[in-house]
Design an enzyme around this catalytic site. Sequence first.
Site, PDB file in Angstrom:
ATOM      1  CG  ASP A 105      -6.963  -3.735  -4.122  1.00 21.92           C
ATOM      2  OD1 ASP A 105      -6.192  -3.192  -3.665  1.00 21.92           O
ATOM      3  OD2 ASP A 105      -6.633  -5.173  -4.311  1.00 21.92           O
TER       4      ASP A 105
ATOM      5  CG  ASN B 267      -5.153   4.901   7.296  1.00 26.10           C
ATOM      6  OD1 ASN B 267      -5.110   4.915   8.471  1.00 26.10           O
ATOM      7  ND2 ASN B 267      -6.169   3.585   7.872  1.00 26.10           N
ATOM      8  CB  ALA B 268      -5.428   1.591   2.366  1.00 25.10           C
ATOM      9  N   GLY B 269      -3.072   0.927   4.760  1.00 17.96           N
ATOM     10  CA  GLY B 269      -1.382  -0.105   4.915  1.00 17.96           C
ATOM     11  C   GLY B 269      -1.443  -1.196   5.037  1.00 17.96           C
TER      12      GLY B 269
ATOM     13  CE1 TYR C  56       3.876  -0.137   7.106  1.00 16.69           C
ATOM     14  CE2 TYR C  56       5.661   0.412   9.149  1.00 16.69           C
ATOM     15  CZ  TYR C  56       4.476   0.340   8.401  1.00 16.69           C
ATOM     16  OH  TYR C  56       3.246   1.065   9.630  1.00 16.69           O
TER      17      TYR C  56
ATOM     18  CB  SER D 217       6.716   1.185   1.682  1.00 17.02           C
ATOM     19  OG  SER D 217       6.038   0.875   2.664  1.00 17.02           O
ATOM     20  CE  LYS D 218       3.369   3.120   5.786  1.00 17.45           C
ATOM     21  NZ  LYS D 218       1.707   4.383   6.068  1.00 17.45           N
TER      22      LYS D 218
END
Length: 270
Positions: free
Chosen positions: A61, A88-90, A155, A158-159
């Site tokens: 996690d 890559n986890a998102g 989102y 965060s990006k």
Amino acid sequence: MQTLVITGASDGIGAELARQLATTHGADATLVLAARQRDALEAVAVQCRQAGARALVVPTDVSDEAQCRALTTEAVRQTGRIDVLINNAGVSAQALFAEVRAEDLGWYERLMRVNLWGSVWCTHAALPQLLATRGRIVAVSSLAGLVGVPGRTAYSASKFAMSGFFEALRAELKPTGVSVTTAYPGVVATRIRHHGYNARGEAAGSSGLKEEGAMSVEECARLILRGMERRQREVVMTTKGKLGRFLKLLAPGLVEKMALAALKDEVKPR
Ligand SMILES: NC(=O)c1ccc[n+]([C@@H]2O[C@H](COP(=O)([O-])OP(=O)(O)OC[C@H]3O[C@@H](n4cnc5c(N)ncnc54)[C@H](OP(=O)(O)O)[C@@H]3O)[C@@H](O)[C@H]2O)c1
């Protein structure tokens, strides 16, 4: 023999990145597959092994710093090196900020822990190995990390944060030979928007974006891997994405209209 660590490898773009790397690298690659769902990771690992690569499953996690560090430790214990880290986890979200209740706002922080902090922790943990191999770091951001998208305040934040972090890191690492490639996909045909948060922090169950014309997951993964192999700074996907970036400087109002037009009518602000 190269070791490539991929987060978010149990589904969508990450699983496809693993399959394509297994096909192109075959026995020269050990793929270290990380995400929370062990069974889904095992299924991807089987596909990678069938393509001739070695694949390890490390349930992780990424919103937990200790698990990010344990991922690196396990990769090094089993293979002795790390050549590539693909962050890559998102998770995604669809909610108008004014509709998020104060008691639900905690999911903004949870989303940030996965998308930003997961990348920061995994990268920090793997950096000594990447320096030793003059390796490659990949960050999967989003066009929402270049242009603020309505309904995606959490989102986009965060990006954008990921984009800034990896842009600064790229310059810091320039003398070391470690490359940092940031990918900015547009709408890609995965289930991310269905799993993502709604205003209450529950799984949205549907997409708030118009999905017609979404890029295939195969094409998206191919573009990311080509950018990684070439050690490109950035991979900005879709003509609209490339255009939007420059148009933002010249005509920001027009870019706002384009961003609103990407939303389905039922989720548009009124
Ligand atoms: N699809 C698009 O349109 C699009 C567009 C732009 C950018 N992106 C970005 O591309 C990346 C991949 O997205 P996708 O579309 O492939 O999404 P997806 O199909 O929903 O897959 C997301 C992956 O991230 C993993 N993940 C989620 N939370 C995690 C956590 N806390 N710890 C570890 N792994 C976690 C999931 O695995 P588990 O559930 O097993 O943990 C899954 O493997 C994301 O960073 C996303 O923001 C996607």
